[in-house]
Enzyme design. Structure first.
Site, short mmCIF file in Angstrom:
data_model
loop_
_atom_site.label_atom_id
_atom_site.label_comp_id
_atom_site.label_asym_id
_atom_site.label_seq_id
_atom_site.Cartn_x
_atom_site.Cartn_y
_atom_site.Cartn_z
N LYS A 84 0.86 -1.19 0.00
CA LYS A 84 0.00 0.00 0.00
C LYS A 84 0.89 1.23 0.00
CE LYS A 84 -4.00 1.86 2.56
NZ LYS A 84 -4.89 1.67 3.75
N SER A 136 -9.80 1.52 2.45
CA SER A 136 -8.94 2.33 1.63
C SER A 136 -7.84 1.56 0.91
CB SER A 136 -8.29 3.42 2.48
OG SER A 136 -7.42 2.84 3.45
N SER A 174 -9.94 -0.84 6.71
CA SER A 174 -9.34 -0.67 5.38
C SER A 174 -8.57 -1.86 4.83
CB SER A 174 -8.42 0.54 5.37
OG SER A 174 -9.19 1.70 5.19
N1 GLN Z 1 -13.23 3.75 5.76
C1 GLN Z 1 -12.76 4.19 7.05
C2 GLN Z 1 -12.39 5.64 6.96
O1 GLN Z 1 -12.64 6.21 5.97
C3 GLN Z 1 -11.60 3.35 7.49
C4 GLN Z 1 -10.34 3.72 6.80
C5 GLN Z 1 -9.15 2.89 7.23
O2 GLN Z 1 -9.28 1.85 7.87
N2 GLN Z 1 -7.99 3.40 6.89
O3 GLN Z 1 -11.87 6.22 7.85
#
Ligand code: GLN
Length: 492
Positions: free
Chosen positions: A91, A166, A190
């Site tokens: 990532k 994400s 994410s």
């Molecule tokens: N979708 C969640 C957010 O937007 C979690 C994101 C994540 O785990 N980095 O914060």
């Protein structure tokens, strides 16, 4: 469409019929070269990357050099390590020395970290081959990878749909056979949410089990790095490699890395498994039905399955959207046009430094990141701190207590990973609340600091995967993975 068996030729096209465990074994034994493995993945990338956009950067030349070094080691009689010749996608919020690390944000464009994240160092020590840096929602804020400044990633099983987020690029990369394994980060879901939507295994470790050194911070009390894999055993192998104490991260647990692969086939006989009622409410019928089917399969395999209530879990999303933006507003203060990447002087060139900060941040951050910074700054402001941030921290304590109570009667818990399958691109971009709700089942574990893993579950007759989430108490990775392996074996 027939759903793929784990590790077999995938419906997504090109996932080689070889798991990471098998690849490493074959490369170490000299039966397969790392170079040949890499070329298979590069061919898959060549065939579909322009359609899917899983990567911000493909490191073909570097990867070829790394693969050659692995093959030379084997030829010289040395052991390249537990991930010998296994390709890994990272990532793009994990620091890689001398290689752009963007967080899919304009504000970091062109920035090359002077060091590797600890997880990257550990991968290299075990003979892994890094194929590239994967796309994400900017600064890991989002659930669809549509918040990337470089354009969205598409779901390999249906390119009209999102891969989740994400870490959508990492999930798509494994699902499409672009890499044998991938790393992502999970602050509120994410890793697990995109893994579920792309039909792969994704695991968020216990907070502190994996070093966050070199992970670009979003919400430091929640962030954890974890694996994406085609099989549960592959996820266990990757976690074994990246886990363990690191003096460079003050929140790193001072405990030896767990042994996870051994005992994976132990089964679930006698295991007490609770299906979390609060996480079954409000999800799509197919997601609830998948969990019922999974619970039934585990019970047929000898587990004792029952319903359990974790009452405060329903407040998880609300608490998270105060705590995570609050921490983000503080962490992202460092992007000021001086220390990293982009600098904008503003129209006509700014006369003072404050105007330069403002122009840089206005130009460099996307809308969702700005929204989080504003929400977080507000929640932390004098006069509101106690009503918002303080209250959210108290709710966090209640969630931990309710999980502790559940784990007095159950060894592991079960829930859907997401409320439904992958949605169409643009379906939720104009409604932040709808987007936030994609993580309603994953967020409570982040607030508690506990581990959780998602196992792919393809409902009969559906072309899109769902995920079954297995949750465990702190440092319960071994039992959690044992149950996950049983689920994988039972999955339709
Ligand atoms: N979708 C969640 C957010 O937007 C979690 C994101 C994540 O785990 N980095 O914060």
């Amino acid at each position: 469409m027939t759903p793929p068996a784990p590790g077999s030729g995938s419906a997504a096209g090109a996932r080689p019929g070889r798991s990471a465990v098998e690849t490493a074994d074959a490369v170490r034994a000299g039966r397969l070269t790392a170079a040949a493995v890499l070329e298979e993945h590069l061919a898959a990338i060549e065939a579909r990357e322009s359609e899917l956009h899983a990567f911000n950067l493909v490191l073909a030349d570097r990867a070829r050099a790394e693969a050659a070094a692995v093959d030379e080691s084997v030829a010289a009689g040395r052991d390249p390590g537990r991930l010998a010749g296994v390709t890994v996608a990272l990532k793009d919020n994990l620091c890689t020395r001398g290689v752009e690390t963007t967080c899919s944000s304009r504000i970091l464009e062109g920035w090359k970290p002077p060091y590797d994240a600890t997880v990257v160092t550990r991968l290299r020590q075990e003979g892994a081959v890094v194929v590239g840096k994967t796309n994400l929602d900017e600064f890991a804020m989002g659930s669809s990878t549509e918040n990337s400044a470089f354009g969205p990633t598409r779901n390999p099983h249906d390119p009209t749909r999102v891969p989740g987020g994400s870490s959508g690029g990492s999930a798509a990369a494994v699902a499409a056979g672009f890499a044998g394994l991938a790393l992502g980060s999970d602050t509120g879901g994410s890793i697990r949410q995109p893994a579920a939507l792309c039909g792969v295994v994704g695991l968020k470790p216990t907070y502190g089990l994996v070093s966050r050194y070199g992970l670009i911070a979003f919400a430091s009390s929640l962030d954890q790095i974890g694996p994406f894999a085609g099989t549960v055993a592959d996820a266990a192998l990757l976690l074994e490699v990246i886990a363990g104490h690191d003096a460079m991260d003050s929140t790193s647990l001072d405990a030896p890395a767990p042994s996870l692969l051994e005992g994976l086939d132990g089964g679930v006989e006698g295991l007490r498994i609770g299906v979390v009622s609060e996480l079954m409410d409000g999800v799509e019928p197919a997601a609830a039905a998948a969990v019922e089917a999974a619970a039934h399969a585990l019970s047929a395999a000898g587990a004792k399955v029952d319903r359990v209530s974790v009452p405060a879990a329903v407040y998880g999303l609300s608490a998270y959207y105060l705590i995570a933006p609050a921490e983000a507003s503080s962490n992202l203060a460092r992007y000021d046009g001086v220390r990293y990447g982009l600098r904008s002087e503003g129209p006509g060139g700014s006369a003072d430094v404050a105007a330069m900060f403002a122009a840089t941040r206005a130009a460099g951050f996307g809308d969702e990141v700005k929204r989080r910074i504003m929400l977080g700054t507000y929640a932390l402001s004098a006069g509101y701190y106690d009503a918002y941030y303080g209250q959210a921290q108290r709710v966090r304590t209640l969630i931990i207590r309710d999980f502790d109570a559940a784990y007095r009667s159950f060894d592991i818990l079960l829930s859907p990973t997401t409320p439904g399958p992958a949605f169409e691109l643009d379906a939720k971009t104009s409604d932040p609340m709808a987007m936030y709700l994609s993580d309603v089942c994953t967020i409570p574990t982040n607030l508690a600091g506990h581990p959780a893993v998602t196992v792919p579950w393809w409902p009969e007759g559906s072309g899109l995967p769902l995920g079954i989430q297995v949750l465990a108490p702190a440092l319960g990775e071994a039992v959690m993975l044992r149950a996950a392996a049983a689920l994988e074996a039972a999955a339709p």
